[in-house]
Scaffold this active site. Structure first.
Site, PDB file in Angstrom:
ATOM      1  N   LYS A  54     -13.082 -34.257 -12.013  1.00 45.46           N
ATOM      2  CA  LYS A  54     -14.252 -34.939 -12.566  1.00 45.46           C
ATOM      3  C   LYS A  54     -14.631 -34.428 -13.958  1.00 45.46           C
ATOM      4  CE  LYS A  54     -15.817 -37.718  -9.161  1.00 45.46           C
ATOM      5  NZ  LYS A  54     -16.149 -39.137  -9.330  1.00 45.46           N
ATOM      6  N   SER A  80     -22.976 -36.849  -5.366  1.00 43.60           N
ATOM      7  CA  SER A  80     -23.129 -35.961  -4.209  1.00 43.60           C
ATOM      8  C   SER A  80     -22.363 -34.658  -4.425  1.00 43.60           C
ATOM      9  CB  SER A  80     -22.634 -36.655  -2.931  1.00 43.60           C
ATOM     10  OG  SER A  80     -21.272 -37.005  -3.064  1.00 43.60           O
ATOM     11  N   GLU A 205      -8.426 -43.217   1.597  1.00 44.69           N
ATOM     12  CA  GLU A 205      -9.841 -42.906   1.796  1.00 44.69           C
ATOM     13  C   GLU A 205     -10.072 -42.603   3.275  1.00 44.69           C
ATOM     14  OE1 GLU A 205     -12.546 -46.101   0.830  1.00 44.69           O
ATOM     15  OE2 GLU A 205     -11.573 -47.486   2.220  1.00 44.69           O
ATOM     16  N   GLY A 209     -15.225 -43.887   6.178  1.00 45.30           N
ATOM     17  CA  GLY A 209     -15.916 -44.391   4.984  1.00 45.30           C
ATOM     18  C   GLY A 209     -15.005 -45.329   4.228  1.00 45.30           C
ATOM     19  N   ASP A 211     -14.942 -48.293   2.830  1.00 49.29           N
ATOM     20  CA  ASP A 211     -15.460 -49.459   2.102  1.00 49.29           C
ATOM     21  C   ASP A 211     -14.431 -50.045   1.139  1.00 49.29           C
ATOM     22  OD1 ASP A 211     -16.396 -48.260  -0.874  1.00 49.29           O
ATOM     23  OD2 ASP A 211     -16.328 -46.818   0.749  1.00 49.29           O
ATOM     24  N   SER A 306      -7.519 -33.318  -5.863  1.00 43.02           N
ATOM     25  CA  SER A 306      -8.709 -33.709  -6.624  1.00 43.02           C
ATOM     26  C   SER A 306      -9.715 -32.589  -6.853  1.00 43.02           C
ATOM     27  CB  SER A 306      -9.395 -34.887  -5.928  1.00 43.02           C
ATOM     28  OG  SER A 306      -9.635 -34.595  -4.569  1.00 43.02           O
TER      29      SER A 306
END
Length: 334
Positions: A54, A80, A205, A209, A211, A306
């Site tokens: 990130k 988060s 994923e 979760g 989505d 990650s």
């Protein structure tokens, strides 16, 4: 909305951030390669500044603003975890005050680290409340919102991880990355296909979760009602963005990973690579494992690790059961 980022955007991002970020190593495990019969390379972004990829997207966005004479008076963000730290760190690099809205269930170590980088942290009862507050603040004069994934410069920055790795190791058959909001996957897709037109890019994923997977199935963005109960706190987003969704549609594969499989690979990667591995990183290893099962010949694959920011509570949950008694072989599965 038509995707329009290209390899040039990734190269521009690399130029902006290169002197500030870590040149993270690319690792492999000869034992794992022998067990699976394939060559797997790990881009260790858990050793990046702030302990996650990130840092790349946040820094590129703020560098881009400054380069174009749009340096803001104040930065706001909602996250988060790792994006919160990344924006706090990048804002400090450019001497810009930052306020980060975080749901109060966020990892305590990530909340503390965000404060330590100098940002003001506002804890909210829900992810929806954090999203609402950052949107409201972003309307103020001189304030700029650096979103976690749905921003061209964030995506371009995240894509430099895959760009750096492929530039070093050369040709690979597939690139794997986890999916929260889709920023890392989108950037990895642009960079990887830009360098290697025939490479496959594959996402993963948590099943709890899922989505993004539902969005791909329904061909429209699907939103979760509440934060998913998954250990992959880097993939707890409620929905992908309208920008990232257009790139996710171009993926060559997408896997939904159970909590058990994710924990299994968190333990094994920690053991084999001797690194601190976030569960979110292990999502991709299970997708590598599933993908390799159906490959007729030996493959070279790249996996983006990650992040490596884990609090004590999550660590305890990961190690409740010992999965290291079961070696990974392609003929077996959980």
């Amino acid at each position: 909305m038509e995707p329009h980022l290209t390899l040039k955007d990734i190269v521009d991002a690399k130029r902006r951030i290169n002197k500030f970020i870590n040149d993270t190593p690319i690792l492999s495990s000869s034992l794992l390669n022998n067990w699976l019969g394939h060559e797997i390379f790990f881009k260790a972004e858990n050793l990046q500044k702030i302990g996650a990829f990130k840092a790349r997207g946040a820094l590129n966005t703020i560098s881009w603003l400054t380069e174009n004479n749009h340096k803001p008076n104040h930065i706001v963000a909602n996250s988060s975890g790792n994006h919160a730290q990344a924006v706090a760190w990048a804002s400090k690099m450019f001497d810009i005050p930052a306020t980060i809205y975080m749901p109060d269930y966020s990892s305590k170590v990530k909340i503390q680290a965000t404060k330590a980088y100098g940002a003001q942290v506002v804890l909210c009862k829900t992810r929806q409340e954090a999203d609402k507050q950052v949107k409201r603040d972003s309307l103020k004069n001189g304030v700029y919102w650096v979103p976690p994934f749905n921003h061209n410069q964030v995506i371009s920055g995240q894509g430099t991880a895959a760009y750096d790795a492929i530039s070093k190791i050369g040709d690979v058959d597939a690139v794997f990355a986890p999916c929260g909001g889709g920023g890392l996957l989108s950037g990895s897709l642009i960079a990887s296909k830009g360098l290697l037109p025939n490479v496959q890019v594959i996402g993963a994923e948590p099943l709890l979760g899922n989505d993004a997977a539902e969005s791909l199935r329904q061909k429209s963005i699907q939103r979760l009602d509440a934060a998913p109960k998954t250990l992959a706190d880097g993939a707890m987003t409620l929905a992908v963005g309208d920008i990232t969704f257009e790139y996710l549609k171009q993926l060559d594969g997408f896997f939904e990973i159970t909590e058990e499989a994710m924990i299994y690979w968190t333990q094994w990667l920690t053991h084999l690579l001797k690194l601190r591995i976030e569960p979110t990183s292990a999502l991709s290893m299970e997708s590598v494992f599933q993908w390799l099962k159906i490959q007729p010949k030996k493959k070279r694959v790249l996996l983006i690790l990650s992040g490596g920011n884990i609090d004590q509570q999550t660590t305890q949950k990961i190690w409740v059961k010992d999965y290291l008694v079961t070696e990974p072989h392609l003929k077996d599965s959980l």
